[in-house]
Design a protein around this motif. Sequence first.
Motif, PDB file in Angstrom:
ATOM      1  N   PRO A  65       0.829  -1.201   0.000  1.00  0.00           N
ATOM      2  CA  PRO A  65       0.000   0.000   0.000  1.00  0.00           C
ATOM      3  C   PRO A  65       0.867   1.256   0.000  1.00  0.00           C
ATOM      4  N   THR A  66       0.362   2.309  -0.558  1.00  0.00           N
ATOM      5  CA  THR A  66       1.145   3.545  -0.675  1.00  0.00           C
ATOM      6  C   THR A  66       1.507   4.131   0.684  1.00  0.00           C
ATOM      7  N   TRP A  67       0.754   3.766   1.726  1.00  0.00           N
ATOM      8  CA  TRP A  67       1.001   4.324   3.052  1.00  0.00           C
ATOM      9  C   TRP A  67       1.981   3.506   3.868  1.00  0.00           C
ATOM     10  N   LEU A  68       2.501   2.405   3.325  1.00  0.00           N
ATOM     11  CA  LEU A  68       3.382   1.529   4.085  1.00  0.00           C
ATOM     12  C   LEU A  68       4.571   2.317   4.659  1.00  0.00           C
ATOM     13  N   GLY A  69       4.754   2.228   5.965  1.00  0.00           N
ATOM     14  CA  GLY A  69       5.865   2.896   6.625  1.00  0.00           C
ATOM     15  C   GLY A  69       5.729   4.395   6.771  1.00  0.00           C
ATOM     16  N   LYS A  70       4.551   4.950   6.437  1.00  0.00           N
ATOM     17  CA  LYS A  70       4.389   6.406   6.421  1.00  0.00           C
ATOM     18  C   LYS A  70       3.315   6.906   7.381  1.00  0.00           C
ATOM     19  N   ARG A  71       2.717   5.983   8.171  1.00  0.00           N
ATOM     20  CA  ARG A  71       1.637   6.398   9.076  1.00  0.00           C
ATOM     21  C   ARG A  71       2.042   6.124  10.522  1.00  0.00           C
ATOM     22  N   PRO A  72       2.706   7.077  11.162  1.00  0.00           N
ATOM     23  CA  PRO A  72       3.128   6.865  12.558  1.00  0.00           C
ATOM     24  C   PRO A  72       1.933   6.608  13.466  1.00  0.00           C
ATOM     25  N   LEU A  73       2.131   5.698  14.408  1.00  0.00           N
ATOM     26  CA  LEU A  73       1.095   5.377  15.376  1.00  0.00           C
ATOM     27  C   LEU A  73       1.210   6.267  16.601  1.00  0.00           C
ATOM     28  N   PRO A  74       0.100   6.499  17.310  1.00  0.00           N
ATOM     29  CA  PRO A  74       0.221   7.129  18.631  1.00  0.00           C
ATOM     30  C   PRO A  74       1.128   6.273  19.504  1.00  0.00           C
ATOM     31  N   GLU A  75       1.905   6.906  20.371  1.00  0.00           N
ATOM     32  CA  GLU A  75       2.864   6.158  21.176  1.00  0.00           C
ATOM     33  C   GLU A  75       2.394   5.976  22.607  1.00  0.00           C
ATOM     34  N   THR A  76       2.770   4.848  23.179  1.00  0.00           N
ATOM     35  CA  THR A  76       2.507   4.584  24.583  1.00  0.00           C
ATOM     36  C   THR A  76       3.574   5.256  25.435  1.00  0.00           C
ATOM     37  N   SER A  77       3.414   5.202  26.736  1.00  0.00           N
ATOM     38  CA  SER A  77       4.405   5.806  27.633  1.00  0.00           C
ATOM     39  C   SER A  77       5.759   5.115  27.538  1.00  0.00           C
ATOM     40  N   ASP A  78       5.779   3.865  27.021  1.00  0.00           N
ATOM     41  CA  ASP A  78       7.029   3.124  26.859  1.00  0.00           C
ATOM     42  C   ASP A  78       7.695   3.374  25.510  1.00  0.00           C
ATOM     43  N   GLY A  79       7.063   4.197  24.673  1.00  0.00           N
ATOM     44  CA  GLY A  79       7.650   4.520  23.383  1.00  0.00           C
ATOM     45  C   GLY A  79       7.282   3.584  22.253  1.00  0.00           C
ATOM     46  N   PHE A  80       6.448   2.585  22.539  1.00  0.00           N
ATOM     47  CA  PHE A  80       5.970   1.704  21.481  1.00  0.00           C
ATOM     48  C   PHE A  80       4.723   2.308  20.849  1.00  0.00           C
ATOM     49  N   ARG A  88      20.654   3.577  10.983  1.00  0.00           N
ATOM     50  CA  ARG A  88      20.635   4.227  12.295  1.00  0.00           C
ATOM     51  C   ARG A  88      19.381   5.067  12.501  1.00  0.00           C
ATOM     52  N   ASP A  89      18.914   5.753  11.432  1.00  0.00           N
ATOM     53  CA  ASP A  89      17.743   6.617  11.581  1.00  0.00           C
ATOM     54  C   ASP A  89      16.481   5.830  11.924  1.00  0.00           C
ATOM     55  N   GLU A  90      16.471   4.546  11.603  1.00  0.00           N
ATOM     56  CA  GLU A  90      15.299   3.731  11.902  1.00  0.00           C
ATOM     57  C   GLU A  90      15.120   3.511  13.396  1.00  0.00           C
ATOM     58  N   LEU A  91      16.215   3.573  14.156  1.00  0.00           N
ATOM     59  CA  LEU A  91      16.122   3.343  15.597  1.00  0.00           C
ATOM     60  C   LEU A  91      15.331   4.432  16.304  1.00  0.00           C
ATOM     61  N   ASP A  92      15.372   5.647  15.756  1.00  0.00           N
ATOM     62  CA  ASP A  92      14.688   6.782  16.375  1.00  0.00           C
ATOM     63  C   ASP A  92      13.416   7.190  15.638  1.00  0.00           C
ATOM     64  N   ALA A  93      13.065   6.459  14.601  1.00  0.00           N
ATOM     65  CA  ALA A  93      11.880   6.810  13.819  1.00  0.00           C
ATOM     66  C   ALA A  93      10.611   6.480  14.605  1.00  0.00           C
ATOM     67  N   PRO A  94       9.542   7.265  14.442  1.00  0.00           N
ATOM     68  CA  PRO A  94       8.289   6.943  15.121  1.00  0.00           C
ATOM     69  C   PRO A  94       7.747   5.610  14.628  1.00  0.00           C
ATOM     70  N   PRO A  95       7.118   4.818  15.507  1.00  0.00           N
ATOM     71  CA  PRO A  95       6.636   3.490  15.105  1.00  0.00           C
ATOM     72  C   PRO A  95       5.461   3.574  14.136  1.00  0.00           C
ATOM     73  N   THR A  96       5.527   2.770  13.091  1.00  0.00           N
ATOM     74  CA  THR A  96       4.406   2.657  12.157  1.00  0.00           C
ATOM     75  C   THR A  96       3.730   1.297  12.259  1.00  0.00           C
ATOM     76  N   GLY A  97       4.378   0.343  12.930  1.00  0.00           N
ATOM     77  CA  GLY A  97       3.752  -0.951  13.183  1.00  0.00           C
ATOM     78  C   GLY A  97       3.620  -1.855  11.995  1.00  0.00           C
ATOM     79  N   ASP A  98       4.286  -1.526  10.872  1.00  0.00           N
ATOM     80  CA  ASP A  98       4.094  -2.335   9.663  1.00  0.00           C
ATOM     81  C   ASP A  98       5.407  -2.769   9.024  1.00  0.00           C
ATOM     82  N   GLY A  99       6.529  -2.683   9.765  1.00  0.00           N
ATOM     83  CA  GLY A  99       7.816  -3.087   9.215  1.00  0.00           C
ATOM     84  C   GLY A  99       7.913  -4.597   9.039  1.00  0.00           C
ATOM     85  N   ASN A 100       8.798  -5.017   8.118  1.00  0.00           N
ATOM     86  CA  ASN A 100       8.923  -6.453   7.854  1.00  0.00           C
ATOM     87  C   ASN A 100      10.313  -6.811   7.344  1.00  0.00           C
ATOM     88  N   ASN A 101      11.322  -6.098   7.788  1.00  0.00           N
ATOM     89  CA  ASN A 101      12.668  -6.354   7.314  1.00  0.00           C
ATOM     90  C   ASN A 101      13.243  -7.621   7.942  1.00  0.00           C
TER      91      ASN A 101
END
Length: 247
Positions: free
Chosen positions: A19-34, A143-156
């Motif tokens: 989908p065109t939105w893959l990896g581009k829709r950050p999720l709201p974050e929990t207090s633990d950063g997930f 390295r930039d992926e470690l600090d990127a906001p979670p999108t919940g759809d990665g599959n590397n």
Amino acid sequence: MAASPTPSVSRAPLGTVPPTWLGKRPLPETSDGFGVRKPTPPELRVRRFTLPDTVAMLPGTGFASAVVTPAPARVIARSTWRPGCPVKATDLSWIRLTFRGFDGARHTGELLVNRTVVDDMVSAFHDLWDQRFPIEEMRVTRRDELDAPPTGDGNNTSAFVCRPTVGSSTFSQHAYGLAVDVNEFQNPYTKGDLLLPELAGSYLDRSWVRPGMLTPAAIGAFAKVGWEWGGNWHSLQDRHHFSRDNR
């Protein structure tokens, strides 16, 4: 005059095109950063697309691998390695190897691993090739992926990542280059209410076997070289994780 029939529109089956939105829709974050856990989108419930390769194709038509030890400085520079990581950059090897995509075609990916486990990795992924096990993408984590906001759809599918264990301050086995994750979306991590990736809940139903899920045969490819599967753990299930030391 009768109206001309409306031509049918041919569409790719759902889940075969990213989908065109893959990896581009950050999720709201929990207090633990997930990211906040959300239902799996329809496009990802039977996920079977392959992302473009990031390295050149290796020669040949069957399984192939190429190893450079130590890993080239240019590869280290685009990885998560930094001073303070628990492994020396010179102790990491760069492996390029072929894999089968969900499109059934031959692809080439790359892994950074500890130089002591190169033969293990080549052997296990050769076995997956022979099994026609599909992989979405295989590349070095940036390295930039470690600090990127979670999108919940990665599959590397990746090995070396200089980061702590989930929910801990101690280094993961990935930080030593002694662990590998395979198709993390089809094989999610769970601990209590925590789900990673956060949109992969559909794949908690292990009775509905879909392409890319780790079957006993695929798990056996790593068992043959003495690597343990995180899906067998009791306090949590890290279904995409394999490690030499069962950590």
